[in-house]
Enzyme design. Structure first.
Site, PDB file in Angstrom:
ATOM      1  CE1 TYR A   1      71.134 -38.126  15.106  1.00 24.81           C
ATOM      2  CE2 TYR A   1      70.845 -40.385  14.278  1.00 24.81           C
ATOM      3  CZ  TYR A   1      71.286 -39.167  14.089  1.00 24.81           C
ATOM      4  OH  TYR A   1      71.802 -38.666  12.951  1.00 24.81           O
TER       5      TYR A   1
ATOM      6  CE  LYS B   1      85.602 -34.944  14.974  1.00 17.52           C
ATOM      7  NZ  LYS B   1      86.376 -34.225  13.757  1.00 17.52           N
TER       8      LYS B   1
ATOM      9  CG  ASP C   1      87.113 -35.608  11.017  1.00 21.54           C
ATOM     10  OD1 ASP C   1      87.643 -36.522  11.699  1.00 21.54           O
ATOM     11  OD2 ASP C   1      87.836 -34.462  11.296  1.00 21.54           O
TER      12      ASP C   1
ATOM     13  CG  ASP D   1      71.787 -40.989   9.874  1.00 17.59           C
ATOM     14  OD1 ASP D   1      71.577 -41.560   9.053  1.00 17.59           O
ATOM     15  OD2 ASP D   1      71.022 -40.200  10.757  1.00 17.59           O
TER      16      ASP D   1
ATOM     17  CG  ASP E   1      72.478 -41.665   4.315  1.00 11.13           C
ATOM     18  OD1 ASP E   1      72.124 -43.072   4.658  1.00 11.13           O
ATOM     19  OD2 ASP E   1      71.571 -40.626   4.390  1.00 11.13           O
TER      20      ASP E   1
HETATM   21 MG    MG Z   1      69.965 -41.624   7.047  1.00  7.73          MG
END
Ligand code: MG
Ligand code: NAI
Length: 366
Positions: free
Chosen positions: A141, A192, A225, A249, A253
């Site tokens: 990000y 990963k 994953d 992130d 969620d």
């Molecule tokens: Mg979020």
């Protein structure tokens, strides 16, 4: 001791849920071991209206000085048209950046009373208690270069760069190991490394830190994953999960939906520990937003905000016993059947924001 606390209620339902925090703080101040010195400030749309910026320098100074900051929520349709640099979320981003809040803690707890609201079957989630520790200030990000390049042949190229330095991985891993010591003593680290060099470094760094300083903590590595799959398949096997900004992130969620309701999820964002006082800058906030669709009606669920206060008690004020007590009071209010509209089943009677706060207070006092 006296703890200083900055309250930033923000917009929409922010002030409504923060009012319940004020009630509990008043009770704790009168009945607990510590006093609270509370200051208040503006963030988000309300700060734009008052000062033309989403957080003023004066309020930033208050945030720097406070032992902890509690934030409600920011934003709403009223400010959809304001310039990008001064949009309400920019206030929140400035707080996170200027306070150096690199560690985002998101617990996912599934109360027995609400297990039917989960996206999964009751037996998979009932009693779930996970803590996701997400790196918040590095990774893809923020990494440079970050741009769209015109290739000249009608094609463009979008570029983001995943960058992690050893110190960034070490400090987030340290937070995870230290939290694990206070919990089950188990950490899962996720990246990963099979396809990413930053993942290779992440794996090496976490393993080395573990061997050197936290051998008593049980460490396991999972590819991100595979971890996503296992979180949905058998989430109760996990306790503390530490991962980077992007994977954190997404995985947080996913974990949120295991618990069923947005109105129930607290969070903490922590900065570097002061070498002498061991104090960390910290911001506590519910995961949900300003909920403009229900704002002003007194029906918002205050439990995510109250859960955020419990985290502040535990991580900023060294009041673990009071934090446990507040979390038990929240569970008790639910067990007694108090439901705001967002967590009620169809036809079930509902209570107001303030009545839910009162139910928690009553359980706290009992
Ligand atoms: Mg979020
Ligand atoms: P939201 O989280 O505000 O609302 C999503 C849905 O969940 C709505 O139906 C809302 O009524 C419900 N909800 C959320 N919190 C609730 C609570 N405590 N009790 C009962 N119901 C609750 O997300 P949305 O609608 O995407 O965004 C609304 C505004 O909030 C936008 O301006 C957005 O930018 C802002 N936002 C701010 C955040 C923050 O301050 N950290 C985070 C997410 C969104």
């Amino acid at each position: 001791p006296t703890h200083t606390l900055l309250l930033l209620p923000g917009d929409g339902i922010g002030p409504e849920v923060m009012a319940e925090v004020e009630k509990v703080l008043a009770w704790l101040g009168a009945n607990g071991p510590a006093a609270f010195e509370v200051t208040r400030g503006l963030v988000g749309g309300c700060a734009i209206d008052a000062h033309g910026v989403p957080v003023s320098d004066a309020d930033m100074a208050k945030a720097e000085a406070a032992d902890a900051v509690l934030l409600g929520a920011v934003g709403g349709p009223k400010w959809d048209g304001v310039p990008y640099e001064i949009r309400p979320e920019a206030g929140l981003l400035r707080l996170r950046k200027d306070l150096g809040l690199f560690a985002n803690l998101r617990p996912a707890i599934c109360h027995a009373a609400l297990a039917d609201a989960s996206s999964l079957k009751r037996e998979l989630v009932e009693g779930l208690d996970i803590l996701i520790v997400r790196e918040l200030t590095g990774g893809v990000y923020f990494g440079e270069p970050k741009q769209i390049v015109d290739l000249g042949n009608g094609q463009k190229r979008g570029i983001d760069t995943q960058v992690y330095d050893t110190y960034e991985i070490e400090r987030i891993a340290r937070v995870a190991f230290e939290l694990a010591r206070l919990r089950s003593g188990r950490v899962v680290s996720s990246e990963k490394r099979n396809v990413m060099m930053s993942g290779v470094l992440w794996h090496q760094t976490v393993s080395a830190l573990h061997a050197r300083h936290y051998p008593e903590v049980q460490l396991r590595h999972e590819l991100a994953d595979a971890l996503g799959m296992k979180l949905v398949q058998a989430p109760k096997q996990f306790d503390v999960i530490v991962t980077d900004n992007l994977f954190g992130d997404m995985l947080s969620d996913v974990a949120a939906m295991l618990t069923g309701s947005l109105g129930m999820l607290p969070s903490a964002s922590l900065g570097e520990a002061d070498p002498v006082t061991k104090r960390r800058k910290a911001l506590y906030e519910p995961v949900h937003g300003s909920a403009p669709d229900i704002a002003g009606r007194g029906i918002a669920n205050p439990l995510a905000m109250l859960g955020s206060l419990a985290m502040a008690l535990r991580y900023s004020f060294d009041m673990g016993a009071e934090a446990d007590r507040l979390e038990r009071a929240i569970a008790q209010a639910l067990a007694e059947g108090h439901r705001t509209a967002d967590i009620a089943r169809p036809g079930e009677p509902t209570v107001s924001t303030s009545a839910m706060g009162d139910a928690v207070l009553a359980a706290l006092a009992a």
